[in-house]
Design a protein around this motif. Structure first.
Motif, PDB file in Angstrom:
ATOM      1  N   TYR A 251       0.067 -10.410   9.861  1.00 24.58           N
ATOM      2  CA  TYR A 251       1.057  -9.508  10.437  1.00 24.58           C
ATOM      3  C   TYR A 251       0.331  -8.378  11.163  1.00 24.58           C
ATOM      4  CZ  TYR A 251       4.480  -5.714  10.611  1.00 24.58           C
ATOM      5  OH  TYR A 251       5.290  -4.680  11.021  1.00 24.58           O
ATOM      6  N   GLU A 253       0.882  -4.628  13.546  1.00 22.77           N
ATOM      7  CA  GLU A 253       1.789  -3.565  13.964  1.00 22.77           C
ATOM      8  C   GLU A 253       0.977  -2.448  14.614  1.00 22.77           C
ATOM      9  OE1 GLU A 253       4.168  -0.017  11.651  1.00 22.77           O
ATOM     10  OE2 GLU A 253       4.243  -2.018  10.780  1.00 22.77           O
ATOM     11  N   ARG A 270       0.232 -11.338   4.144  1.00 15.37           N
ATOM     12  CA  ARG A 270       1.379 -11.167   3.257  1.00 15.37           C
ATOM     13  C   ARG A 270       1.687 -12.399   2.404  1.00 15.37           C
ATOM     14  NH1 ARG A 270       5.604  -7.661   7.091  1.00 15.37           N
ATOM     15  NH2 ARG A 270       4.402  -5.705   6.935  1.00 15.37           N
TER      16      ARG A 270
END
Length: 319
Positions: A251, A253, A270
């Motif tokens: 992931y 961001e 995750r």
């Protein structure tokens, strides 16, 4: 009634813990304290551990009543600093008052911790800091109503290395760990059970290189407690991915740019064994100390596009 014990009573209580820990250890599940019980306030505990006098500071927030189990955080200072310094700058004191957890700032031996490959006498003399910090956790379960499923550790620099080592060697007691400005610094380790682990690191760190480096001139990476060579932050993340059996899905961001931190990002695996997570917060142009507001030696207080302490609780310790 005043929250603070007298100095004599504090030291007596600490020695009782050191000499008879079994009598003060909390039960397997959290329960209201029935012995020497902390109330809101600040404490300094000195205890004898493996022949050494050790010390730690404690803050119990005003919201604590003892009737409800609360999280516990151990926050480790960096090399050449102490517990009071970490208490002043890390931001965890304010978060404790805001969120209601109890925070402990342990002191290392000679302002150092025996992390993997660093630092100074803690490393050079192989001080057993893991067992000391495990004893602190046990003692705190006797002093207060601690939620045993929400014990966390964090720290900066050499203290971040201590947080990494606790994740490896105290996962039976610790739920999650965040290191600021220090990698795992070894290829692997074997936690007793899966544990969530994150690092926050700056790409312009001139003390512990974000990219990692080898010691010069063929010298050992750890030379009598001096970290001449260290693992890179991304290499550390890869090591934790392997340790925790995470899938390849990562992931990503982007973080706010702040004043000059364009390209800062958060990455996290995750899907790992036991439902834990591991990740890396990269602060583009971030230096070694990433605590906003830190001004020692006249440094610029603008350190990162995030405030580390609330970010940790909002994103990592919100379990």
């Amino acid at each position: 009634m005043k929250a603070r014990f007298s100095r004599f009573r504090l030291h007596l209580a600490a020695l009782l813990v050191a000499l008879g820990a079994a009598l003060l250890a909390g039960p397997a599940s959290a329960a209201p304290c029935t012995g020497i019980c902390f109330t809101p306030g600040d404490y300094s505990i000195t205890t004898l551990h493996k022949g050494l006098l050790r010390n730690y500071l404690v803050h119990v927030p005003a919201s604590y009543t003892g009737q409800k189990a609360v999280p516990l955080l151990l926050d480790f200072h960096g090399f050449s600093k102490d517990a009071s310094n970490e208490r002043q700058w890390s931001g965890q004191l304010a978060e404790s008052d805001k969120r209601g957890f109890i925070v402990v700032w342990p002191n290392g031996v000679s302002l150092s911790w025996n992390a993997y490959g660093c630092c100074f006498l803690g490393d050079a003399l192989n001080i057993d800091d893991v067992s000391f910090n495990r004893a602190v956790i046990t003692a705190m379960k006797g002093y207060a109503n601690i939620d045993a499923d929400r014990v966390f550790v964090t720290g900066i620099s050499n203290g971040g290395g201590m947080a990494q080592r606790m994740a490896c060697e105290a996962a039976d007691l610790v739920r999650a760990s965040v290191s600021v400005s220090y990698p795992l610094n070894r290829p692997s380790c074997a936690p007793a059970k899966p544990i969530s682990m994150w690092e926050i690191a700056g790409t312009a760190d001139g003390t512990i290189s974000y990219a990692g480096n080898n010691a010069p001139l063929g010298l050992p990476n750890d030379l009598a407690g001096i970290p001449l060579g260290v693992q890179g932050a991304r290499e550390s993340l890869a090591a934790w991915k392997a340790i925790l059996g995470c899938s390849d899905e990562l992931y990503r961001e982007q973080l706010p740019d702040g004043t000059h931190y364009a390209g800062s990002r958060f990455e996290e695996y995750r899907s790992c064994n036991g439902g834990v997570r591991t990740g890396l917060v990269t602060i583009a142009n971030g230096e070694h100390v990433l605590y906003n507001g830190y001004t020692e030696l006249g440094s610029n207080p603008d350190k990162a596009p995030i405030d580390v302490a609330p970010y940790i609780w909002d994103h990592f310790f919100n379990l």
